[in-house]
Design a protein around this motif. Structure first.
Motif, PDB file in Angstrom:
ATOM      1  N   ASP A  75       0.791  -1.196   0.147  1.00 33.05           N
ATOM      2  CA  ASP A  75       0.031  -0.160   0.054  1.00 33.05           C
ATOM      3  C   ASP A  75       0.832   1.497  -0.050  1.00 33.05           C
ATOM      4  O   ASP A  75       1.489   1.426   0.964  1.00 33.05           O
ATOM      5  N   SER A  89     -10.825   6.533   0.742  1.00 32.38           N
ATOM      6  CA  SER A  89     -10.171   6.391   2.015  1.00 32.38           C
ATOM      7  C   SER A  89     -10.553   7.642   2.676  1.00 32.38           C
ATOM      8  O   SER A  89     -10.818   8.780   2.312  1.00 32.38           O
ATOM      9  N   GLN A 141     -10.259   2.714   3.206  1.00 35.76           N
ATOM     10  CA  GLN A 141      -9.376   2.735   4.164  1.00 35.76           C
ATOM     11  C   GLN A 141      -9.339   3.810   5.131  1.00 35.76           C
ATOM     12  O   GLN A 141      -9.462   5.070   5.011  1.00 35.76           O
ATOM     13  N   PHE A 158      -1.764   0.024  14.508  1.00 39.64           N
ATOM     14  CA  PHE A 158      -1.087   0.134  15.912  1.00 39.64           C
ATOM     15  C   PHE A 158      -1.263   1.648  16.750  1.00 39.64           C
ATOM     16  O   PHE A 158      -0.568   2.008  17.376  1.00 39.64           O
ATOM     17  N   GLU A 212       0.078   4.004  15.338  1.00 38.85           N
ATOM     18  CA  GLU A 212       1.464   4.623  15.348  1.00 38.85           C
ATOM     19  C   GLU A 212       2.191   4.378  16.463  1.00 38.85           C
ATOM     20  O   GLU A 212       3.177   5.353  16.790  1.00 38.85           O
ATOM     21  N   LYS A 256       2.812  -1.018   8.971  1.00 34.67           N
ATOM     22  CA  LYS A 256       4.157  -0.703   8.592  1.00 34.67           C
ATOM     23  C   LYS A 256       5.073  -0.809   9.451  1.00 34.67           C
ATOM     24  O   LYS A 256       4.979  -0.668  10.740  1.00 34.67           O
ATOM     25  N   SER A 257       6.442  -1.312   8.887  1.00 35.70           N
ATOM     26  CA  SER A 257       7.517  -1.564   9.913  1.00 35.70           C
ATOM     27  C   SER A 257       8.880  -1.406   8.829  1.00 35.70           C
ATOM     28  O   SER A 257       8.829  -1.928   7.592  1.00 35.70           O
ATOM     29  N   ARG A 311      10.409  -7.151  12.690  1.00 35.82           N
ATOM     30  CA  ARG A 311       8.809  -6.867  13.095  1.00 35.82           C
ATOM     31  C   ARG A 311       7.929  -7.298  11.745  1.00 35.82           C
ATOM     32  O   ARG A 311       6.740  -7.629  12.092  1.00 35.82           O
TER      33      ARG A 311
HETATM   34  N1  LIG Z   1      -5.458   6.330   4.147  1.00 40.44           N
HETATM   35  C1  LIG Z   1      -4.683   7.178   4.779  1.00 40.44           C
HETATM   36  O1  LIG Z   1      -4.847   8.047   5.229  1.00 40.44           O
HETATM   37  C2  LIG Z   1      -3.448   6.448   5.661  1.00 40.44           C
HETATM   38  C3  LIG Z   1      -2.976   7.134   6.713  1.00 40.44           C
HETATM   39  C4  LIG Z   1      -2.063   6.612   7.583  1.00 40.44           C
HETATM   40  C5  LIG Z   1      -1.378   5.322   6.988  1.00 40.44           C
HETATM   41  N2  LIG Z   1      -2.067   4.596   6.134  1.00 40.44           N
HETATM   42  C6  LIG Z   1      -1.490   3.376   5.794  1.00 40.44           C
HETATM   43  O2  LIG Z   1      -1.425   2.547   6.721  1.00 40.44           O
HETATM   44  C7  LIG Z   1      -0.220   1.981   7.102  1.00 40.44           C
HETATM   45  C8  LIG Z   1       0.059   1.705   8.259  1.00 40.44           C
HETATM   46  O3  LIG Z   1      -0.346   2.872   9.356  1.00 40.44           O
HETATM   47  P1  LIG Z   1       0.998   3.640   9.966  1.00 40.44           P
HETATM   48  O4  LIG Z   1       2.175   3.600   9.133  1.00 40.44           O
HETATM   49  O5  LIG Z   1       0.327   5.129  10.110  1.00 40.44           O
HETATM   50  O6  LIG Z   1       1.011   3.118  11.216  1.00 40.44           O
HETATM   51  P2  LIG Z   1       1.059   1.860  12.246  1.00 40.44           P
HETATM   52  O7  LIG Z   1       1.015   0.443  11.381  1.00 40.44           O
HETATM   53  O8  LIG Z   1      -0.020   1.961  13.279  1.00 40.44           O
HETATM   54  O9  LIG Z   1       2.285   2.030  13.141  1.00 40.44           O
HETATM   55  C9  LIG Z   1       3.637   1.895  12.567  1.00 40.44           C
HETATM   56  C10 LIG Z   1       4.600   2.027  13.667  1.00 40.44           C
HETATM   57  O10 LIG Z   1       4.548   0.814  14.490  1.00 40.44           O
HETATM   58  C11 LIG Z   1       6.068   0.548  14.544  1.00 40.44           C
HETATM   59  N3  LIG Z   1       5.794  -1.134  14.503  1.00 40.44           N
HETATM   60  C12 LIG Z   1       5.408  -1.827  13.649  1.00 40.44           C
HETATM   61  N4  LIG Z   1       5.226  -3.030  13.961  1.00 40.44           N
HETATM   62  C13 LIG Z   1       5.747  -3.234  15.160  1.00 40.44           C
HETATM   63  C14 LIG Z   1       5.892  -4.419  16.105  1.00 40.44           C
HETATM   64  N5  LIG Z   1       5.655  -5.374  15.725  1.00 40.44           N
HETATM   65  N6  LIG Z   1       6.469  -3.996  17.281  1.00 40.44           N
HETATM   66  C15 LIG Z   1       6.512  -2.702  17.799  1.00 40.44           C
HETATM   67  N7  LIG Z   1       6.415  -1.597  16.763  1.00 40.44           N
HETATM   68  C16 LIG Z   1       6.246  -1.775  15.556  1.00 40.44           C
HETATM   69  C17 LIG Z   1       6.635   0.923  13.523  1.00 40.44           C
HETATM   70  O11 LIG Z   1       8.030   1.284  13.761  1.00 40.44           O
HETATM   71  P3  LIG Z   1       9.120   0.711  12.915  1.00 40.44           P
HETATM   72  O12 LIG Z   1       8.913   1.049  11.391  1.00 40.44           O
HETATM   73  O13 LIG Z   1      10.320   1.340  13.404  1.00 40.44           O
HETATM   74  O14 LIG Z   1       9.204  -0.907  13.076  1.00 40.44           O
HETATM   75  C18 LIG Z   1       5.923   2.395  13.289  1.00 40.44           C
HETATM   76  O15 LIG Z   1       6.560   3.103  14.262  1.00 40.44           O
HETATM   77  C19 LIG Z   1       0.816   3.040   6.290  1.00 40.44           C
HETATM   78  O16 LIG Z   1       1.963   2.602   6.039  1.00 40.44           O
HETATM   79  C20 LIG Z   1      -0.214   3.569   5.134  1.00 40.44           C
HETATM   80  O17 LIG Z   1       0.202   2.549   4.088  1.00 40.44           O
HETATM   81  C21 LIG Z   1      -3.090   5.217   5.307  1.00 40.44           C
END
Ligand SMILES: NC(=O)c1ccc[n+]([C@@H]2O[C@H](COP(=O)([O-])OP(=O)(O)OC[C@H]3O[C@@H](n4cnc5c(N)ncnc54)[C@H](OP(=O)(O)O)[C@@H]3O)[C@@H](O)[C@H]2O)c1
Length: 288
Positions: free
Chosen positions: A43, A138, A160, A189, A191, A231-232, A237
């Motif tokens: 994504d 989204s 989304q 998570f 974030e 995301k990681s 992870r």
């Molecule tokens: N449509 C929208 O408006 C929108 C908005 C936001 C996000 N998104 C999508 O959703 C995806 C995921 O959301 P997000 O990136 O915002 O946040 P998320 O997945 O909730 O959190 C990512 C955070 O968690 C940490 N993490 C990941 N796996 C872990 C684990 N097993 N243990 C501990 N920490 C862990 C990562 O650190 P590290 O990277 O250091 O491991 C990063 O700091 C995005 O990448 C994007 O594709 C879409």
């Protein structure tokens, strides 16, 4: 891997990999790592500014033997590329070029602002032509979903949205279910906000199953029929987040997690005019 059959008949992995906030110079390696771990749904978005690097990783995977049909690639059209149908179309062509693909598995309207209807018409046309296999949205709240579905008759395959244990969105999910729109969680998570990885309830549930907080959260979402894209940048992870298909949370544990809901966003309230103004303008200069 578990799959979701979307309302257009297409099949999508319940678990994918998100690349928001991954620096462009790290993105290719991260996506290559994710694909080698087993992720097939990737994504990205125009507004993540890493479509080219994501595309380079997809190319490496395909050259290494992963079939294009196995991959499920999503990108999102940004607000400032939605001024007109012409601009929307051009930007979709640019995304395809950056990703090095001749079709997208999913294109989403990233935010519920600007010319949603013109953009939706372009997306429908491209879907009919096979350039977009599925189309979705989204950050559309219940009223926006109803408006789009009722007035265009073209129901999005997916929406989304922010969704995590502190903002569970059950009422919105019911509306999406009523239209047959799949629910896709972003920031599963939160974030890392609210110290989620140290949350006592989630930790104690994890201990029972020999699983981490991250795995419990992803499993809880998947059991609610919500798709996820953790995301990681860390390959360990990525493996941990991928390993969520060998256990099932009990009904009691599902209920216990539901008590964490605060029914409040930890990020954006899209109905707040100041927030909307900020989102609309934040990357305006980059999309001239
Ligand atoms: N449509 C929208 O408006 C929108 C908005 C936001 C996000 N998104 C999508 O959703 C995806 C995921 O959301 P997000 O990136 O915002 O946040 P998320 O997945 O909730 O959190 C990512 C955070 O968690 C940490 N993490 C990941 N796996 C872990 C684990 N097993 N243990 C501990 N920490 C862990 C990562 O650190 P590290 O990277 O250091 O491991 C990063 O700091 C995005 O990448 C994007 O594709 C879409």
């Amino acid at each position: 891997m578990q799959y979701k059959i979307l309302n257009d008949g297409n099949k999508m992995p319940m678990l994918g990999f998100g690349v928001f906030q991954i620096e462009p110079n790290l993105t290719q390696k991260c996506v290559e790592d994710a694909i080698s771990v087993g992720y097939r749904s990737i994504d990205t978005a125009q507004a993540y500014f890493n479509e080219e690097q994501t595309g380079a990783a997809l190319r490496t995977a395909i050259e290494g033997g992963v079939k294009r049909e196995e991959l499920f690639v999503t990108t999102k059209i940004w607000i400032n590329n939605m001024d007109s149908e012409t601009k929307a179309l051009k930007s979709i062509e640019t995304s395809l070029k950056k990703l090095g693909l001749d079709y997208l598995d999913m294109l989403l309207i990233h935010q519920p602002y600007n010319d949603i209807y013109g953009t939706w018409r372009v997306m429908k046309r491209l879907k009919d032509e096979g350039v977009l296999k599925s189309i979705g949205v989204s950050n559309f709240y219940a009223d926006r979903v109803a408006d789009l579905c009722e007035n265009t008759g073209v129901v999005p395959a997916i929406n989304q949205l922010e969704c995590h244990p502190f903002y569970q969105r059950e009422a919105l999910k019911k509306v999406l279910d009523s239209y047959g729109v799949a629910f896709w969680s972003w920031a599963s998570f939160a974030e890392g906000k609210n110290d989620i990885f140290k949350n006592q309830i989630l930790q104690s549930i994890g201990d029972k199953y020999g699983k981490s907080v991250a795995q419990v959260v992803l499993r809880w979402l998947i059991q609610r029929d919500i798709l996820v894209i953790p995301k990681s940048v860390n390959v360990e992870r990525m493996r941990e987040n991928f390993d969520v298909f060998d256990f099932t949370l009990s009904d009691d544990d599902m209920k216990l997690i539901s008590t964490l809901d605060t029914d409040k966003t930890l990020f954006f309230d899209h109905t707040d005019s100041e927030r909307a103004k900020w989102i609309i303008n934040v990357w305006k200069d980059k999309f001239k």
